[in-house]
Design a protein around this motif. Structure first.
Motif, PDB file in Angstrom:
ATOM      1  N   THR A 182     -34.957  25.024 -21.510  1.00 53.20           N
ATOM      2  CA  THR A 182     -34.248  23.755 -21.596  1.00 53.20           C
ATOM      3  C   THR A 182     -32.978  23.999 -22.403  1.00 53.20           C
ATOM      4  OG1 THR A 182     -35.220  23.003 -23.684  1.00 53.20           O
ATOM      5  CG2 THR A 182     -36.496  22.594 -21.680  1.00 53.20           C
ATOM      6  N   ALA A 230     -41.167  20.018 -19.768  1.00 49.84           N
ATOM      7  CA  ALA A 230     -40.841  21.442 -19.650  1.00 49.84           C
ATOM      8  C   ALA A 230     -42.054  22.352 -19.819  1.00 49.84           C
ATOM      9  CB  ALA A 230     -39.770  21.827 -20.673  1.00 49.84           C
ATOM     10  N   PHE A 285     -37.158  17.740 -17.483  1.00 48.82           N
ATOM     11  CA  PHE A 285     -37.024  18.563 -18.675  1.00 48.82           C
ATOM     12  C   PHE A 285     -37.879  18.025 -19.819  1.00 48.82           C
ATOM     13  CE2 PHE A 285     -33.137  20.103 -16.565  1.00 48.82           C
ATOM     14  CZ  PHE A 285     -33.377  21.459 -16.683  1.00 48.82           C
TER      15      PHE A 285
END
Length: 221
Positions: free
Chosen positions: A130, A104, A101
């Motif tokens: 996210t 991302a 993440f």
């Protein structure tokens, strides 16, 4: 998240369940990909909604496949996406390991499969969002047939792909070969994959995958 709207709060979490669907699809597809772990359960029938292939769109002829080369960047001009690509393998569970993440805005390429521009279907995966913001493939379901995807490769070439299909594939009714298999034998094809559909707060995953299919139509130095 699919084109149905923006996720909120904890809805912006992509869990291993969604990626397990991708794993099973690849395992069932199999002929071009090795090393994937089987044994996970997933639906085996298809319910594929084509959202990006309107009638009357004239698509260009396919270009001959290129020599294999690793991807470095993917550009989707109509979505204003310009993202670095990193090679990904399998995690400890045998599923494709997506970018973190913290990455991302990065796209993951499954290095155990085809290289983009070479014969076969190369697989690119990216997050839809996210916990706090949209991610690299947030607008992926907005792509339409005839639009362009460019992949810069480490041999100095840019492989140009034309979108020919956009699908939202429900995980409850899923046909792996139809979703991830090569559409035409011998072509160089590309898949861009993210989550879509409805976010299930209890399961902490999305109900579907968005799958953009494209094929090689040109090359530049």
């Amino acid at each position: 998240m699919s084109s149905g709207g923006r996720a909120t709060g904890s809805g912006r979490l992509l869990t291993g369940v969604a990626w397990a669907v991708l794993l099973v699809a690849l395992w069932l597809w199999g002929s071009d990909i090795t090393g994937l772990r089987g044994g996970l359960s997933a639906p085996a029938t298809g319910d594929v909604a084509a959202v990006g292939r309107p009638l009357g769109v004239e698509l260009p002829p396919a270009h001959e496949p290129l020599e294999p080369a690793r991807p470095a960047r993917v550009d989707v001009p109509s979505l204003e996406v310009r993202a670095p690509v990193i090679a990904r393998g399998l995690d400890a569970e045998g599923a494709i390991d997506p970018p973190s993440f913290a990455q991302a805005d990065t796209v993951g390429w499954y290095a155990g499969g085809a290289r983009p521009g070479a014969a076969g279907a190369a697989l690119f995966v990216g997050h839809v969002d996210t916990e706090t913001e949209p991610a690299v493939f947030y607008d992926l379901s907005a792509l339409r047939a005839g639009e362009e995807i460019r992949v810069a490769r480490d041999d100095g070439t840019v492989a140009e792909f034309t979108v020919d299909d956009v699908q939202v594939v429900g995980r409850d009714r899923f046909d792996a070969e139809k979703a991830y298999g090569q559409h035409e034998k011998g072509r160089a094809e590309l898949r861009l994959i993210t989550c879509g559909g409805v976010f299930d707060k209890a399961a902490r995953t999305y109900s579907a995958n968005v799958i953009v299919s494209a094929y090689l139509t040109g090359v530049r130095s």
